[in-house]
Design a protein around this motif. Structure first.
Motif, PDB file in Angstrom:
ATOM      1  N   LYS A 101       0.844  -1.196   0.000  1.00 54.10           N
ATOM      2  CA  LYS A 101       0.000   0.000   0.000  1.00 54.10           C
ATOM      3  C   LYS A 101       0.874   1.239   0.000  1.00 54.10           C
ATOM      4  CE  LYS A 101      -3.916  -2.060   2.457  1.00 54.10           C
ATOM      5  NZ  LYS A 101      -4.844  -1.925   3.600  1.00 54.10           N
ATOM      6  N   GLY A 102       0.233   2.372  -0.140  1.00 50.82           N
ATOM      7  CA  GLY A 102       0.948   3.630  -0.039  1.00 50.82           C
ATOM      8  C   GLY A 102       1.507   4.092  -1.361  1.00 50.82           C
ATOM      9  N   ILE A 103       2.683   4.696  -1.300  1.00 49.08           N
ATOM     10  CA  ILE A 103       3.310   5.246  -2.495  1.00 49.08           C
ATOM     11  C   ILE A 103       4.335   4.271  -3.058  1.00 49.08           C
ATOM     12  CG2 ILE A 103       4.780   7.094  -3.397  1.00 49.08           C
ATOM     13  CD1 ILE A 103       3.541   8.953  -1.301  1.00 49.08           C
ATOM     14  N   TYR A 104       4.225   4.026  -4.338  1.00 50.15           N
ATOM     15  CA  TYR A 104       5.170   3.204  -5.090  1.00 50.15           C
ATOM     16  C   TYR A 104       6.053   4.203  -5.827  1.00 50.15           C
ATOM     17  CZ  TYR A 104       6.490  -0.466  -8.538  1.00 50.15           C
ATOM     18  OH  TYR A 104       7.157  -1.359  -9.339  1.00 50.15           O
ATOM     19  N   LEU A 105       7.251   4.409  -5.325  1.00 52.87           N
ATOM     20  CA  LEU A 105       8.131   5.439  -5.859  1.00 52.87           C
ATOM     21  C   LEU A 105       8.973   4.892  -6.998  1.00 52.87           C
ATOM     22  CD1 LEU A 105       9.084   8.387  -5.470  1.00 52.87           C
ATOM     23  CD2 LEU A 105      10.898   7.479  -3.997  1.00 52.87           C
ATOM     24  N   ILE A 106       8.860   5.510  -8.172  1.00 51.98           N
ATOM     25  CA  ILE A 106       9.626   5.092  -9.341  1.00 51.98           C
ATOM     26  C   ILE A 106      10.770   6.083  -9.535  1.00 51.98           C
ATOM     27  CG2 ILE A 106       9.555   4.600 -11.816  1.00 51.98           C
ATOM     28  CD1 ILE A 106       6.547   4.021 -11.452  1.00 51.98           C
ATOM     29  N   LEU A 107      11.996   5.547  -9.536  1.00 49.50           N
ATOM     30  CA  LEU A 107      13.179   6.387  -9.621  1.00 49.50           C
ATOM     31  C   LEU A 107      13.705   6.450 -11.039  1.00 49.50           C
ATOM     32  CD1 LEU A 107      15.128   5.117  -6.469  1.00 49.50           C
ATOM     33  CD2 LEU A 107      13.586   7.097  -6.635  1.00 49.50           C
ATOM     34  N   ASN A 108      13.837   7.660 -11.557  1.00 46.92           N
ATOM     35  CA  ASN A 108      14.476   7.884 -12.844  1.00 46.92           C
ATOM     36  C   ASN A 108      15.971   8.083 -12.590  1.00 46.92           C
ATOM     37  OD1 ASN A 108      15.476   8.809 -15.272  1.00 46.92           O
ATOM     38  ND2 ASN A 108      13.866  10.321 -15.602  1.00 46.92           N
ATOM     39  N   PRO A 109      16.841   7.164 -13.067  1.00 46.71           N
ATOM     40  CA  PRO A 109      18.271   7.298 -12.786  1.00 46.71           C
ATOM     41  C   PRO A 109      18.871   8.627 -13.209  1.00 46.71           C
ATOM     42  CG  PRO A 109      17.790   5.141 -13.711  1.00 46.71           C
ATOM     43  CD  PRO A 109      16.534   5.952 -13.838  1.00 46.71           C
ATOM     44  N   ALA A 110      18.224   9.314 -14.135  1.00 43.84           N
ATOM     45  CA  ALA A 110      18.743  10.594 -14.613  1.00 43.84           C
ATOM     46  C   ALA A 110      18.350  11.773 -13.730  1.00 43.84           C
ATOM     47  CB  ALA A 110      18.262  10.851 -16.039  1.00 43.84           C
ATOM     48  N   SER A 111      17.516  11.523 -12.716  1.00 46.84           N
ATOM     49  CA  SER A 111      17.038  12.625 -11.880  1.00 46.84           C
ATOM     50  C   SER A 111      18.179  13.273 -11.098  1.00 46.84           C
ATOM     51  CB  SER A 111      15.988  12.124 -10.883  1.00 46.84           C
ATOM     52  OG  SER A 111      14.836  11.668 -11.533  1.00 46.84           O
ATOM     53  N   PRO A 112      18.226  14.596 -11.078  1.00 45.36           N
ATOM     54  CA  PRO A 112      19.224  15.267 -10.239  1.00 45.36           C
ATOM     55  C   PRO A 112      18.889  15.070  -8.762  1.00 45.36           C
ATOM     56  CG  PRO A 112      17.717  16.863 -11.187  1.00 45.36           C
ATOM     57  CD  PRO A 112      17.393  15.544 -11.834  1.00 45.36           C
ATOM     58  N   ARG A 113      19.880  15.027  -7.929  1.00 36.31           N
ATOM     59  CA  ARG A 113      19.705  14.891  -6.469  1.00 36.31           C
ATOM     60  C   ARG A 113      18.879  13.672  -6.118  1.00 36.31           C
ATOM     61  NH1 ARG A 113      18.100  19.806  -7.864  1.00 36.31           N
ATOM     62  NH2 ARG A 113      15.991  19.464  -7.085  1.00 36.31           N
ATOM     63  N   LEU A 114      19.007  12.618  -6.914  1.00 35.01           N
ATOM     64  CA  LEU A 114      18.183  11.426  -6.709  1.00 35.01           C
ATOM     65  C   LEU A 114      18.379  10.829  -5.321  1.00 35.01           C
ATOM     66  CD1 LEU A 114      17.447   8.585  -9.195  1.00 35.01           C
ATOM     67  CD2 LEU A 114      18.198   8.024  -6.900  1.00 35.01           C
ATOM     68  N   LEU A 115      19.598  10.611  -4.916  1.00 33.49           N
ATOM     69  CA  LEU A 115      19.859   9.934  -3.645  1.00 33.49           C
ATOM     70  C   LEU A 115      19.431  10.789  -2.454  1.00 33.49           C
ATOM     71  CD1 LEU A 115      23.297   8.302  -4.468  1.00 33.49           C
ATOM     72  CD2 LEU A 115      21.095   7.141  -4.240  1.00 33.49           C
ATOM     73  N   ILE A 148       6.544   5.320   1.809  1.00 38.43           N
ATOM     74  CA  ILE A 148       6.915   4.537   0.632  1.00 38.43           C
ATOM     75  C   ILE A 148       6.784   3.037   0.900  1.00 38.43           C
ATOM     76  CG2 ILE A 148       8.701   4.103  -1.092  1.00 38.43           C
ATOM     77  CD1 ILE A 148       7.627   6.997  -0.992  1.00 38.43           C
ATOM     78  N   GLY A 149       6.009   2.361   0.036  1.00 34.92           N
ATOM     79  CA  GLY A 149       5.820   0.918   0.178  1.00 34.92           C
ATOM     80  C   GLY A 149       6.686   0.102  -0.756  1.00 34.92           C
ATOM     81  N   LEU A 150       6.990   0.648  -1.938  1.00 36.79           N
ATOM     82  CA  LEU A 150       7.821  -0.011  -2.944  1.00 36.79           C
ATOM     83  C   LEU A 150       8.651   1.039  -3.664  1.00 36.79           C
ATOM     84  CD1 LEU A 150       5.342  -2.463  -4.778  1.00 36.79           C
ATOM     85  CD2 LEU A 150       7.281  -3.157  -3.386  1.00 36.79           C
ATOM     86  N   VAL A 151       9.812   0.606  -4.160  1.00 39.38           N
ATOM     87  CA  VAL A 151      10.645   1.462  -5.011  1.00 39.38           C
ATOM     88  C   VAL A 151      10.996   0.686  -6.268  1.00 39.38           C
ATOM     89  CG1 VAL A 151      12.959   2.472  -5.275  1.00 39.38           C
ATOM     90  CG2 VAL A 151      11.606   2.947  -3.223  1.00 39.38           C
ATOM     91  N   GLN A 152      10.901   1.351  -7.402  1.00 36.17           N
ATOM     92  CA  GLN A 152      11.286   0.748  -8.681  1.00 36.17           C
ATOM     93  C   GLN A 152      12.369   1.601  -9.332  1.00 36.17           C
ATOM     94  OE1 GLN A 152       9.553   0.803 -13.143  1.00 36.17           O
ATOM     95  NE2 GLN A 152       8.034   0.204 -11.609  1.00 36.17           N
ATOM     96  N   SER A 157       7.879  11.780 -11.317  1.00 34.24           N
ATOM     97  CA  SER A 157       8.232  13.187 -11.184  1.00 34.24           C
ATOM     98  C   SER A 157       7.344  13.941 -10.207  1.00 34.24           C
ATOM     99  CB  SER A 157       8.188  13.876 -12.553  1.00 34.24           C
ATOM    100  OG  SER A 157       6.897  13.742 -13.128  1.00 34.24           O
ATOM    101  N   GLY A 158       6.167  13.413  -9.922  1.00 32.56           N
ATOM    102  CA  GLY A 158       5.270  14.069  -8.981  1.00 32.56           C
ATOM    103  C   GLY A 158       5.884  14.241  -7.613  1.00 32.56           C
ATOM    104  N   ILE A 159       6.848  13.413  -7.288  1.00 36.79           N
ATOM    105  CA  ILE A 159       7.578  13.535  -6.020  1.00 36.79           C
ATOM    106  C   ILE A 159       9.015  13.965  -6.258  1.00 36.79           C
ATOM    107  CG2 ILE A 159       8.547  12.242  -4.077  1.00 36.79           C
ATOM    108  CD1 ILE A 159       5.950  10.641  -3.986  1.00 36.79           C
ATOM    109  N   MET A 160       9.744  13.168  -7.039  1.00 37.47           N
ATOM    110  CA  MET A 160      11.176  13.420  -7.181  1.00 37.47           C
ATOM    111  C   MET A 160      11.487  14.662  -8.004  1.00 37.47           C
ATOM    112  SD  MET A 160      12.462  11.120  -5.286  1.00 37.47           S
ATOM    113  CE  MET A 160      14.206  11.054  -5.697  1.00 37.47           C
TER     114      MET A 160
END
Length: 207
Positions: A2-16, A28-32, A182-185
């Motif tokens: 449940k909750g937010i499934y966060l999808i990470l774009n490797p190209a995102s600035p300040r990702l970590l 966050i419940g899942l990360v992709q 992108s709605g979050i990151m």
């Protein structure tokens, strides 16, 4: 799931830094890890750091389509944008025993009515709103989402164009969480955005 499934774009600035801040919110419940790798960006260091951050919070990390990435870094599962060219029961046998398998769905619900559904751990509908990061996803109707719940008890995530502004438009639908890129990151304050979106999930399962 449940909750937010966060999808990470490797190209995102300040990702970590953004990921670390968002994980602290407990939303966050899942990360992709999205399979859009910029040329020249080293996978090993970035994936290892993503894993370290997520595992410190007990959050599973999935590869997007890339089984080799799952195997190389011992990720927790794989999200498929389309069904593989073999039965899912055969595909699952190639993965670790407890691997999570998710599948993107559009308006075609046939994957939920056949044998394939028994091999899935969740489904994600894309796209519920127009979105650049959703790529070629079709717009999924509210009727499709409502119908899906009558077919399955699998966790249902909604993806595409979801942010703090659009989350309230999901009122009345029965689902378990939202998948967000992108709605979050892409926001100035990812942690605050995650908390706002998560708060909006209080409207779910009214259907």
């Amino acid at each position: 799931m449940k909750g937010i499934y966060l999808i990470l774009n490797p190209a995102s600035p300040r990702l970590l830094a953004g990921l670390a801040a968002v994980l602290e919110t407990g939303t966050i419940g899942l990360v992709q890890i999205w399979d859009h790798w910029p040329e020249g960006l080293g996978k090993a260091g970035l994936v290892s750091e993503i894993l370290a951050l997520c595992r410190s919070k007990g959050v599973p990390v999935l590869a997007n389509n890339d089984v080799k990435l799952l195997e190389e870094f011992a990720l927790d599962g794989v999200h498929l944008d389309h069904l593989p060219g073999e039965p899912l029961v055969s595909f699952r046998k190639k993965l670790p025993p407890k691997a999570i398998i998710g599948l993107t769905l559009g308006n075609d619900l046939s994957a939920l009515t056949g044998a394939e559904a028994h091999q899935l751990d969740y489904v994600s509908f894309c796209s519920v709103f127009p979105s650049g990061s959703a790529g070629v996803c079709e717009i999924v109707s509210r009727e499709t989402i409502s119908k899906a719940r009558s077919f399955t008890e699998l966790p249902i995530f909604l993806a595409g164009g979801i942010n703090a502004t659009t989350i309230s438009s999901l009122r009345g639908l029965a689902f378990d969480g939202v998948a967000v890129v992108s709605g979050i990151m892409g926001s100035e304050n990812p942690a605050a955005e995650a908390l706002t979106i998560y708060g909006g999930l209080g409207v779910r399962r009214e259907a």
